[in-house]
Design a protein around this motif. Structure first.
Motif: not given
Ligand SMILES: [Zn+2]
Ligand SMILES: [Zn+2]
Ligand SMILES: [Zn+2]
Ligand SMILES: [Zn+2]
Lengths: 300, 809
Positions: B273, B287, B289, B292-293, B296
């Motif tokens: 995104r 970045y 997605e 992401l967890a 980032r």
């Protein structure tokens, strides 16, 4: 039917079209369009209640603040703080949702993990609250409007680290939904500014603490709507002179600013920001009366 | 983030580089006194514990010492520094453009300034760096002209701004005295080496590196990282970057941007995104997605890569060559376990399959060769022709390095080539091609071995000798599994098996998150933070959620393996793709067809009954089901009753409680907050019958248990999940013949295939003689089908309960 009525009707139609368009775009923006932007689960949401593309479970989990007990800070419970406070710098503050466990985790995912896809979703919640605030005020003052949204700033260091200011992103969402221009009229006094500003910065720190008005941006608060932003209003106004936006502040109306932040905890941030803004405005524009309101996503 | 870009001008070479801290680079390239530093550090001896690290360091230093020894300060390299930080992506792009534009050859200062200006402007334009500056420069790159600072060394060991006048910079820090500099250089190098030791095998974002190294401020970490990178002890990359362009076709101005990829999880554009970014000032900074967890990954963010794990794959010749039996003896394995462990060990310790390795990236190698050849052509081009006395050596070491990259030649060879005389020009020059090649070899499937062990075979015990062997070779071992509860369960067992080793257990929120050990036990998500960190990677439950079907986790797992290491995959129900590869012989594997106690797997019996939905609405409880449940209760077993839907759990519990009033019955599911408590009560026997969804299909082992799978024909139960659920029965030595029922109105393919699989395993076990003799002394029914040995409730006279063979054929 007067021309003003026609204009208002046209405006409403355009606005709803824009809202639909925006939420459509929101759905398309997320990588898997069927997935809930908050929990990531795919869902078949046709016909079910869904807020801003959230799955039914997440929509259910939004802890809306629907009943307000304290007219000043918008708390859903009875409020001792505001009764004790002698001089708040803001007129009223409202929050969209309670700061419960799910909102806490959404905000953490958004701010600290940097899942920026949540920005428009949370912004949509705030736009909802903004519309309520406007309705509440217009019940008493029919010509009530906000002249600008002012996001609470981050320090430059934090901003560079995080890559975005959540308050600014939320403000531009609310601004787009409610057609109010966003003016970044505040800055943090620490870790910011240039060498030549140091003396003034020192002064600001003594009087106002953490925040100061960015005085170069203050004139933007007084510009007529259409030169500040390309909002729907301004477009309509351009082609509809009878409904044209009057120069701000319009006759007899104070300059009304809405501060935007993510969380309202003790109100000290909002108070400091409001204080800094009104102090600078009083000093630089002595004749203007200023009313400052605040809107946050969550109320803890 | 933004970084500074500079051009380094040397005799016979030039390059464009980016830096987190220009002072570090200034010292590194321009300060003399490195010679003394090397003596002080004893780097010439090289007999330290940390051989590979030492060698890398020497190589890095040799590289730069070469500048002084051979060309000397008088000739003087120079740094031309672009006086404005650029977005990371633009800086990397500028360096790449320099390579293409100049082929890395020597340049006059004036020419170099023009080249630098052009590279930066084109990179800024291509990478969207102008978007924010747009207003300032009226969108025209011609006006984007920043001063270029010129730095060069002086003869007496000080540093000055290079002598031609217009590059004065008032706010650049004055270089310290020569002595102070040397001391600072030494301290920084020491620090960089310590950091590199901790970064070994890792792939980290900046906040993670800060946490790992215990540094509070980026300001403090940046010079340390930059120095480590200059010394060749770490690699710094963009966390989201364009795929390396190997084709040689370069993007023209105005063409569509090259697709990006998350360098940590391998995700492509679909998972990226783009948002406006205050860190690099661009309006569209991508970045990832997908990961992401785990923090980032951002286009302008760093990915910090440590050096690979240090162990070598070849068994040390000095070590005593014990026989396989002797090596396995301490682990107390059953014959079937021993055979499988031995097969795995033999595979791991065999030489890497070089034919395969070479075959795949052949095209890319050719490409790299072509480019290297081009480089030499450039070297010998007329303007540079006067001096290339070192060319033969360069060519020799080039082919050495290529050999290294292809994976042939033994390690000693490689070490030798790495250590052979300083090759400054080539080392640096060749780097882009080398990185591209390393990227290419990343696509080569690393060595994998499948341990296909039936439920209850004792997988964990089988991996002990593999781990022990890896540690003996001086390597690091990783045991990863998708599920956190499995990690927590394995933790004490691993620690008990290896009391002398340092075991680190990693999962979300683990207190050991930033520790390093010889044995790492982790959830598969933690692998995002490793790169070439382990010589042995064991992945347990490869078919379990979330690892199964998650390309990011597979990518992370393959990247966590050191180049010469091997991966061992563990499963009772490998995915169809791996089963196929194993059958075709393209995936080395060993089957463990029998449980550790030597009894055959219980073969599921078919129980004709209505679907649960109907059962719940009907007044009459299905008599066949009631009889089977009662029989199991009567024999004193604990009963697992699996259903498909969470919404079935509560009503079925209520219904069963009405039918079996005296029995403790409860239910649980993924949405049950008291799940852990109920599982504990079930283990303790306080709950006799537990209605559950597939959430308990693995991991929970109850000594005397029977399994009822209702709606066994439902679409949520595939053959793997049926086998796993069936695997809950008969786990203990004292009750090896638990009962398994597939309760459904119809028999579908999943049930047939599960039964087929279970029978096949029993048949293999019997053929190999792994099945234990019964109490009576004779082997369990060699002539009959395996299900005959199972004391099934399917009594011949019960019409609704029949062995599945009758039911479906
Ligand atoms: Zn959701
Ligand atoms: Zn209040
Ligand atoms: Zn990623
Ligand atoms: Zn960025």
């Amino acid at each position: 039917m007067s021309a003003a009525d026609l204009a208002a009707r046209a405006l409403r139609a355009i606005r709803s079209a824009v809202t639909i368009g925006c939420s459509g775009a929101l759905a398309m923006l997320s990588p898997a369009s069927a997935a809930c932007p908050v929990c990531g689960r795919a869902f078949r949401g046709q016909g079910k209640v869904s807020f801003a593309g959230l799955c039914p479970a997440c929509t259910e989990a939004i802890p809306w603040i629907r009943r307000i007990e304290c007219p000043v800070c918008g708390r859903p419970e009875r409020c001792g703080d505001c009764a004790r406070r002698t001089a708040a710098s803001f007129v009223a503050s409202r929050s969209a949702v309670r700061y419960d466990a799910s909102v806490r985790s959404w905000l953490a995912t958004y701010k600290y993990r940097g899942h920026e896809a949540l920005g428009p979703v949370l912004g949509e919640m705030m736009a909802e609250a903004c519309r309520h605030l406007l309705a509440e005020r217009r019940a008493r003052y029919p010509h009530f409007r906000f002249d600008a949204l002012v996001p609470v700033p981050l320090s430059e260091e934090r901003l560079a680290e995080r890559g975005f200011n959540q308050a600014e992103q939320l403000a531009s969402c609310v601004g787009a939904r409610c057609s109010i221009p966003v003016v970044e009229a505040l800055r943090r006094t620490r870790n910011s500014g240039k060498q030549s500003y140091i003396s003034r910065r020192e002064r600001m720190r003594n009087t106002q603490g953490l925040f100061a008005a960015d005085e170069s941006r203050l004139p933007a608060l007084f510009l007529p709507n259409d030169t500040r932003s390309r909002s729907i209003e301004s477009l309509v106004a351009t082609f509809w002179p009878t409904f044209g936006s009057s120069p701000t502040p319009h006759a007899g109306q104070p300059l009304r600013l809405l501060l935007i932040d993510d969380i309202y905890t003790t109100g000290s941030t909002i108070d400091a920001c409001a204080g800094a803004l009104s102090e600078s405005l009083r000093r630089l524009y002595p004749g203007t009366s200023v009313e400052i309101y605040a809107l946050t996503l969550a109320r803890s | 983030m933004k970084v500074l870009v500079y051009a380094l001008l040397e005799e016979r070479a030039s390059s464009c580089r980016w830096t987190l801290d220009p002072e570090a680079d200034r010292w590194f390239w321009l300060a003399p006194g490195v010679e003394r530093f090397r003596q002080e550090q004893g780097l010439d001896g090289g007999a330290g514990k940390d051989r590979l690290g030492e060698e890398r360091l020497i190589r890095g230093l040799a590289d730069r010492i070469g500048n002084f020894e051979e060309r000397g300060v008088k000739i003087g390299c120079k740094m031309l520094v672009w006086d404005e930080p650029l977005p990371l992506g633009a800086a990397i792009e500028a360096a790449a453009r320099w390579r293409r534009m100049t082929s890395g050859r020597e340049l006059e200062q004036k020419t170099a300034e023009g080249a630098l200006r052009r590279c930066v402007q084109e990179a800024m334009e291509a990478e969207g760096g102008f978007e924010r500056q747009g207003a300032k420069i009226n969108g025209s790159r011609a006006e984007y002209a920043r001063p270029i600072l010129k730095w060069g060394p002086t003869g007496d060991g000080g540093l000055i701004d290079a002598a031609d006048g217009d590059g004065g910079q008032p706010d650049a820090p004055r270089p310290p005295s020569a002595a102070g500099k040397s001391a600072a250089f030494a301290a920084l190098t020491r620090q960089a080496r310590q950091d590199a030791e901790q970064l070994r095998g890792r792939a980290l974002h900046v906040p993670e590196a800060l946490a790992l190294l215990g540094v509070a401020e980026w300001r403090e970490l940046a010079p340390r990282l930059q120095f480590a990178a200059l010394l060749g002890l770490a690699r710094l990359e963009a966390a989201v970057a364009p795929a390396p362009p190997l084709s040689g076709r370069w993007r023209q101005r105005g063409a569509a941007p090259r697709p990006r990829r998350c360098q940590r999880c391998g995700s492509g554009e679909a998972q990226l995104r783009r948002t406006p970014c205050a860190s690099c000032g661009r309006r569209a900074c991508a970045y990832c997605e997908a990961c992401l967890a785990m923090g980032r990954s951002r286009e302008c963010g760093l990915l910090i890569l440590g050096t690979p794990s240090r162990a070598c794959a070849a068994p040390p010749s000095a070590a005593p060559q014990l026989s396989m039996a002797a090596r396995l003896a301490p682990w107390n394995l059953s014959p079937a376990q021993q055979a499988a462990a031995a097969a795995a060990l033999r595979y791991i310790e065999s030489a890497p399959p070089q034919e395969k390795r070479r075959a795949k990236p052949a095209a890319r190698l050719r490409e790299a060769w072509r480019r290297l050849a081009g480089r030499f052509a450039a070297l010998s081009a007329p303007p540079l022709a006067p001096a290339y006395p070192r060319l033969p050596r360069l060519l020799a070491s080039a082919s050495n390095r290529l050999r290294l990259l292809r994976g042939d030649g033994n390690r000693a060879d490689r070490e030798a080539s790495a250590l052979s005389a300083p090759q400054p020009l080539l080392e640096r020059d060749e780097q882009p091609a080398a990185t591209a090649l390393l990227a290419a070899t990343d696509n080569v499937p690393r060595r994998q071995f499948l341990l296909w062990a039936v439920t209850g075979a004792g997988k964990t015990e089988m991996i002990f000798p593999l781990v022990a062997a890896a540690l003996e070779r001086g390597g690091r071992a990783l045991i990863a599994t998708p599920r956190r509860d499995v990690v927590l369960e394995l933790d004490p067992r691993i620690r008990r098996a290896f009391p002398a080793e340092r075991v680190v257990t990693l999962f979300g929120g683990s207190p050991q998150r930033w520790e390093s050990g010889c044995i790492t036990l982790a959830t598969t998500h933690q692998l995002f933070r490793f790169r070439e960190g382990f010589d042995l990677v064991i992945i347990d439950e490869i078919d379990a959620f979330p690892y199964h079907g998650d390309p990011q986790l597979h990518y992370a797992a393959s990247r966590s393996l050191a180049p010469d290491g091997a991966t061992v995959l563990l499963s009772a129900t490998p995915p169809a793709k791996l089963r196929g590869q194993a059958r075709r012989g393209s995936l080395p594997h060993a089957r463990v067809p029998v449980r550790f106690h030597g009894h055959p797997l219980p073969v599921p019996a078919m129980l004709r009954m209505p679907a649960v939905d109907r059962l719940l609405r009907a007044l009459r409880f299905p008599p066949a089901l009631r009889r089977a449940l009662q029989a199991s209760l009567d024999r004193g077993a604990q009963l697992f009753v699996f259903v498909q839907r969470i919404r079935h759990v509560a009503p079925l519990v209520a219904r069963l409680r009405r039918e079996f009033k005296a029995v403790a019955i409860d239910g649980t599911s993924s949405k049950d907050e008291e799940r852990a408590d109920k599982v504990r009560l079930f283990r303790d026997g306080a709950i006799r019958l537990l209605v559950t969804t597939t959430i308990l299909e693995r991991g929970v082992t109850i000594p005397r248990s029977d399994v009822f799978i209702l709606d066994a024909d439902g679409r949520l139960f595939d053959d793997a999940s049926l086998i796993q659920m069936a695997g809950r029965a008969g786990r203990s030595l004292h009750d090896p013949a638990g009962r398994v029922y597939f309760g459904a109105p119809a028999v579908n393919n999943a049930q047939r295939s599960a039964v087929k699989e279970i029978r096949a395993m029993n048949r293999i076990a019997m053929k190999k003689g792994y099945l234990k003799a019964n109490e009576s002394g004779k082997p369990p029914a060699p002539a009959k089908p395996p299900n005959a040995v199972q004391p099934t409730a399917a009594t011949p006279d019960s019409p609704s309960v029949a062995p599945i063979a009758e039911a479906n054929r």
